[in-house]
Scaffold this active site. Structure first.
Site, PDB file in Angstrom:
ATOM      1  N   LYS A 138       5.825  -7.588   2.729  1.00 18.25           N
ATOM      2  CA  LYS A 138       5.461  -7.234   4.293  1.00 18.25           C
ATOM      3  C   LYS A 138       4.514  -8.064   4.483  1.00 18.25           C
ATOM      4  CE  LYS A 138       4.985  -2.803   4.271  1.00 18.25           C
ATOM      5  NZ  LYS A 138       4.889  -2.478   2.784  1.00 18.25           N
ATOM      6  N   ASP A 182      -1.265  -8.231   0.780  1.00 17.96           N
ATOM      7  CA  ASP A 182       0.039  -8.358  -0.034  1.00 17.96           C
ATOM      8  C   ASP A 182       0.480  -9.778  -0.311  1.00 17.96           C
ATOM      9  OD1 ASP A 182       0.622  -5.756  -0.157  1.00 17.96           O
ATOM     10  OD2 ASP A 182       0.755  -5.500   2.130  1.00 17.96           O
ATOM     11  N   HIS A 192      -0.153   1.191   9.849  1.00 17.90           N
ATOM     12  CA  HIS A 192      -1.440   1.697   9.209  1.00 17.90           C
ATOM     13  C   HIS A 192      -2.298   2.436  10.362  1.00 17.90           C
ATOM     14  CE1 HIS A 192       0.006  -1.795   6.799  1.00 17.90           C
ATOM     15  NE2 HIS A 192      -0.158  -0.997   5.812  1.00 17.90           N
ATOM     16  N   GLY A 211       0.709  -1.194  -0.069  1.00 13.50           N
ATOM     17  CA  GLY A 211      -0.032   0.035   0.132  1.00 13.50           C
ATOM     18  C   GLY A 211       0.807   1.256  -0.113  1.00 13.50           C
ATOM     19  N   SER A 212       0.597   2.390  -0.879  1.00 16.86           N
ATOM     20  CA  SER A 212       1.139   3.628  -0.394  1.00 16.86           C
ATOM     21  C   SER A 212       0.740   4.332   0.833  1.00 16.86           C
ATOM     22  CB  SER A 212       0.565   4.419  -1.535  1.00 16.86           C
ATOM     23  OG  SER A 212       1.101   4.060  -2.944  1.00 16.86           O
ATOM     24  N   GLY A 213       1.500   5.355   1.016  1.00 19.01           N
ATOM     25  CA  GLY A 213       1.316   6.087   2.195  1.00 19.01           C
ATOM     26  C   GLY A 213       2.335   5.896   3.185  1.00 19.01           C
ATOM     27  N   HIS A 214       3.356   4.767   2.971  1.00 17.28           N
ATOM     28  CA  HIS A 214       4.420   4.630   3.398  1.00 17.28           C
ATOM     29  C   HIS A 214       5.679   5.332   3.065  1.00 17.28           C
ATOM     30  CE1 HIS A 214       1.842   1.940   5.371  1.00 17.28           C
ATOM     31  NE2 HIS A 214       1.812   1.176   4.610  1.00 17.28           N
TER      32      HIS A 214
END
Lengths: 333, 333
Positions: free
Chosen positions: B105, B110, B219, B54-57
């Protein structure tokens, strides 16, 4: 106040200890007086570059000490200039006889303290000069400033003049180059949230949930106006417009653009601003030759960003590309 | 919600455009399907490393694409796994016949999507393997995870296995090294504030003004417990204690320590945690051989940090020190 700290009065000191631990391969940290020098200082025959200023803007300036950039940086208390003593001590620690160039952001306290340190250094036989950084187009005078404020453009100037000093340029040449870089760059920032100085314990200013500060300073100083939160395209235009107007560069000029995070902004948002700013730069007929995106000159945990545009020429582009090895900027070494 | 964005639904896409602008010297960005590959991909004869999530990391994972680290990264929507299609496309774009290693991860989405992509790649004649990252000691199962979560340790694994692939190690060797690194590292984090997913528009969880979440996920998933805000020394002990207990390493073992900012934390605070964590690591008889401090695996604008400790040996220390040229980690190139 929610911070990962021990004693609010010890934030700068405790952080310096951790900085020394993390970057022992690149820098040496001196305590009492507090300053940071590159690991191999003093470098024989080389002009020494020294910067500094209030803490809370990390990585500015301590993160830029190392080969190809600064020889020393002097961190003051949070948002407060260091006094002349540590500045003088840092200058002495890095001077190798080729002279010292102080790179000073234009704030009244910094200007005064670096000026005093330069005078004391001269008395000690060190040829000490100063380049002022005043890249912020937002306001003419401000809370802590007569004239324009020095903000994130300092990073670009330190990198470019640092590369010149590394290749062996003279003190005269480094000073002239610094003045040329400063004259050819402009910045402007926006804040979405305020920041809290640890020993104060409350936010430096208040912003409503839908409010932003356009033209904010690096310490949360007031800018041009309060406005309602807008989209990234509109905000980028609010920043890039005044910067380009003030530069008034001929079409085709190659530029380096820095999209700088203020500390609390996710990288994804900085990249969005980068893309919007790129459109504006190119629409103005300029050529985006280099870019840098990230947290390079911060205001603690403030959410917001600034955009800096520097007009490049062949020499400054080459100096920008030159190898550098500092905690916060590294390439080719 | 105060963010420097245009359309909340377009955050990942808009940011990728800016990322492509900022790092065109190091990476190529493919759109629809969206993935990032190193500028010289595919590299003949080299095992290809592919990560994503996921994006945002950010900078995880796209910021780690380049020489000496990842060959490709696949960004999903914010906090949501990419689907198998872009993962497969990225694998095909970087495979040169020596095989592909997925670094994943441990989150249910994922794991499933990379597994499907690996099966599809096998059907296409690509030898695709997977290394799982599950370094978070905070909780055994979590909101999106069966077993331990994968967090900032992914950065260390990608760097070390990336260096091994760069020097020509086989797919078998890279996979075994990845599993060895994962088995020898542990992480734990703390959140001081929540973060807001753009398309949701409100914070993922609520924390009172004096409350923190110990053991928080990347998250904002719940950790071990809510607690009152404490000093950096005490918080560092809350993180480092469980990490060292779980590692149960013999005295004298050299370690690499990552003090990772979650996105909204000033660097000065990370350095303070670094120094406190160093004391604890050394008090436990371990030798702090390397450290890395900064925002390397974030949760949007969350304030907080994590500490990762990796037990080093001569080989992994050398691979850590090897040259690397990515947007977010660069040394020697």
């Amino acid at each position: 106040m929610k911070k990962l700290i021990n004693d609010p009065a010890q934030v700068v000191s405790d952080a310096l200890d951790g900085f020394a631990t993390a970057h022992a391969d690149l820098v040496k940290v001196n305590r009492r007086p507090d300053y940071v020098v590159r690991a191999d200082a003093p470098v024989a025959g080389k002009v020494a570059l020294v910067s500094g200023g209030g803490s809370g803007h990390e990585p500015l300036h301590i993160g830029y000490v190392g080969r190809g950039m600064l020889d020393a940086a002097v961190p003051g208390p949070v948002f407060t200039s260091p006094t002349p003593d540590p500045i003088l001590a840092a200058a002495k620690a890095v001077d190798s006889g080729a002279g010292v160039l102080f790179i000073v952001k234009n704030y009244t306290g910094d200007v005064l303290n670096f000026e005093t340190a330069a005078e004391l250094a001269q008395l000690d036989g060190i040829d000490a000069r100063t380049v002022l950084v005043d890249d912020d187009v937002a306001v003419q005078d401000s809370t802590f400033t007569a004239g324009r404020r020095g903000v994130a453009g300092a990073v670009l100037l330190e990198k470019i003049v640092g590369a010149a000093a590394e290749r062996g340029d003279s003190l005269d040449a480094c000073q002239a180059l610094g003045e040329r870089v400063n004259a050819r760059m402009r910045s402007m920032g926006v804040a979405l949230t305020a920041c809290t100085v640890p020993h104060v314990g409350r936010p430096s200013f208040e912003l409503a949930d839908d409010e932003i500060e356009i033209g904010v300073g690096l310490h949360g100083e007031p800018g041009r106006r309060r406005a309602k939160l807008a989209g990234a395209a509109e905000l980028a235009a609010e920043l890039v417009g005044p910067v380009l107007d003030d530069l008034a560069a001929p079409a085709g000029t190659p530029v380096l653009m820095l999209v700088n995070g203020m500390g609390g902004t996710p990288q994804s948002e900085l990249y969005i601003i980068c893309q919007e700013a790129r459109r504006l730069v190119e629409a103005a007929g300029l050529q985006l030759a280099r870019s840098l995106v990230g947290d390079y000159a911060t205001a603690l945990e403030m959410q917001g960003c600034s955009v800096t545009v520097l007009l490049l020429d062949d020499e400054t582009a080459d100096l920008w590309d030159a190898p550098v090895a500092t905690p916060a900027l590294r390439r080719g070494l």
